[in-house]
Design a protein around this motif. Structure first.
Motif, mmCIF file in Angstrom:
data_model
loop_
_atom_site.group_PDB
_atom_site.id
_atom_site.type_symbol
_atom_site.label_atom_id
_atom_site.label_comp_id
_atom_site.label_asym_id
_atom_site.label_seq_id
_atom_site.Cartn_x
_atom_site.Cartn_y
_atom_site.Cartn_z
ATOM 1 N N TYR A 272 0.835 -1.205 0.000
ATOM 2 C CA TYR A 272 0.000 0.000 0.000
ATOM 3 C C TYR A 272 0.869 1.254 0.000
ATOM 4 C CZ TYR A 272 -2.980 3.726 1.808
ATOM 5 O OH TYR A 272 -3.622 4.923 1.992
ATOM 6 N N ASP B 211 -7.683 2.394 5.005
ATOM 7 C CA ASP B 211 -6.799 2.882 3.938
ATOM 8 C C ASP B 211 -7.562 3.038 2.626
ATOM 9 O OD1 ASP B 211 -4.557 3.032 5.547
ATOM 10 O OD2 ASP B 211 -3.807 1.046 5.011
ATOM 11 N N ASN C 199 -6.901 3.915 10.784
ATOM 12 C CA ASN C 199 -5.811 3.057 10.286
ATOM 13 C C ASN C 199 -4.776 2.813 11.381
ATOM 14 O OD1 ASN C 199 -5.198 5.818 10.170
ATOM 15 N ND2 ASN C 199 -3.831 5.599 8.414
#
Length: 262
Positions: A77, A157, A186
């Motif tokens: 990510y 996210d 998160n």
């Protein structure tokens, strides 16, 4: 292998990798790669610890699998969304400005500190990998905690990324989904993730040492590298809208928001 030799060799390997990442950031001008390397490093070190420890074999490979899946998701990510698609994180841009001519030397040592943190945050996996007890209920609970944490962090996210992708949201505050209940969902689920290894360590010679994971992560998120710089940048870019968000929304633990004061 003894636990200290595993930890020492793991730290040395992380230091070498971070030296290479420092050279890479000199070429690219983006020090955010350190975050990718940190997450990946924790995962790789966890596999190394699982391999070298002498706890129950099935649990050791369970630990390795859980840690690597977590690391691949987070590092992927950060790499795909932040490094490839966004400018350098404001934290590192500010560091360069503050350090001036000493920026590269200071960044080298900053990268080395991150190497030691990779070893530190992989330590709970090392402790759990020495657990000789048969698989039982605490392992099942640990996997459930891990699943909840990973799913929650991935969802947070994704919701933030989707919000940022909409041009009309530029300068606005994300309050979609989990972000309605916490200003940093998160980070919250990242913290929850470390409790899985505390549970996996239950039955090891010194299981309480695994608490270093959630305890240290909480300090980092609340006081050092997580929330303080993130909120500072949010206030600079969103001003009063973010101040209102601060007044109505829990900073960390998800909680129903208060009524707006405007």
């Amino acid at each position: 292998m003894t636990w200290w030799s595993l930890l020492l060799t793991g730290w040395a390997a992380a230091a070498l990798v971070m030296s290479a990442m420092w050279l890479l950031q000199r070429r690219t001008g983006d020090a955010g790669i350190v975050d990718v390397a940190w997450a990946a490093g924790v995962g790789v070190l966890s596999v190394w610890f699982a391999y070298g420890a002498d706890g129950l074999e099935q649990r050791r490979w369970l630990i390795a699998a859980l840690a690597m899946i977590w690391a691949v998701r987070l590092a992927g990510y950060l790499l795909l969304v932040r490094i490839f698609r966004m400018p350098e994180d404001g934290r590192y841009t500010q560091m360069r400005a503050d350090w001036g001519d000493r920026a590269q030397l200071n960044l080298f040592w900053f990268f080395q500190i991150q190497a030691s943190w990779s070893a530190l945050f992989a330590a709970p996996m090392l402790i759990a990998a020495y657990n000789p007890a048969p698989l039982g209920k605490w392992d099942v609970v640990a996997v459930a905690v891990w699943l909840i944490a990973l799913s929650g962090e991935a969802l947070a996210d994704r919701q933030l990324h989707r919000f940022r992708q909409e041009p009309s949201n530029k300068g606005k505050v994300c309050k979609d989904g989990l972000w309605r209940y916490s200003r940093h969902p998160n980070y919250f689920f990242e913290w929850v993730h470390w409790w899985a290894y505390v549970l996996l360590a239950w039955g090891s010679p010194q299981p309480w040492l695994a608490l270093i994971g959630p305890a240290t992560m909480l300090v980092f998120l609340l006081k050092i590298t997580g929330i303080p710089p993130t909120e500072k940048r949010a206030l600079e870019s969103r001003g009063e809208a973010y101040r209102e968000y601060q007044r109505t929304t829990s900073v960390f633990f998800p909680w129903p928001p208060k009524e707006s004061t405007t």
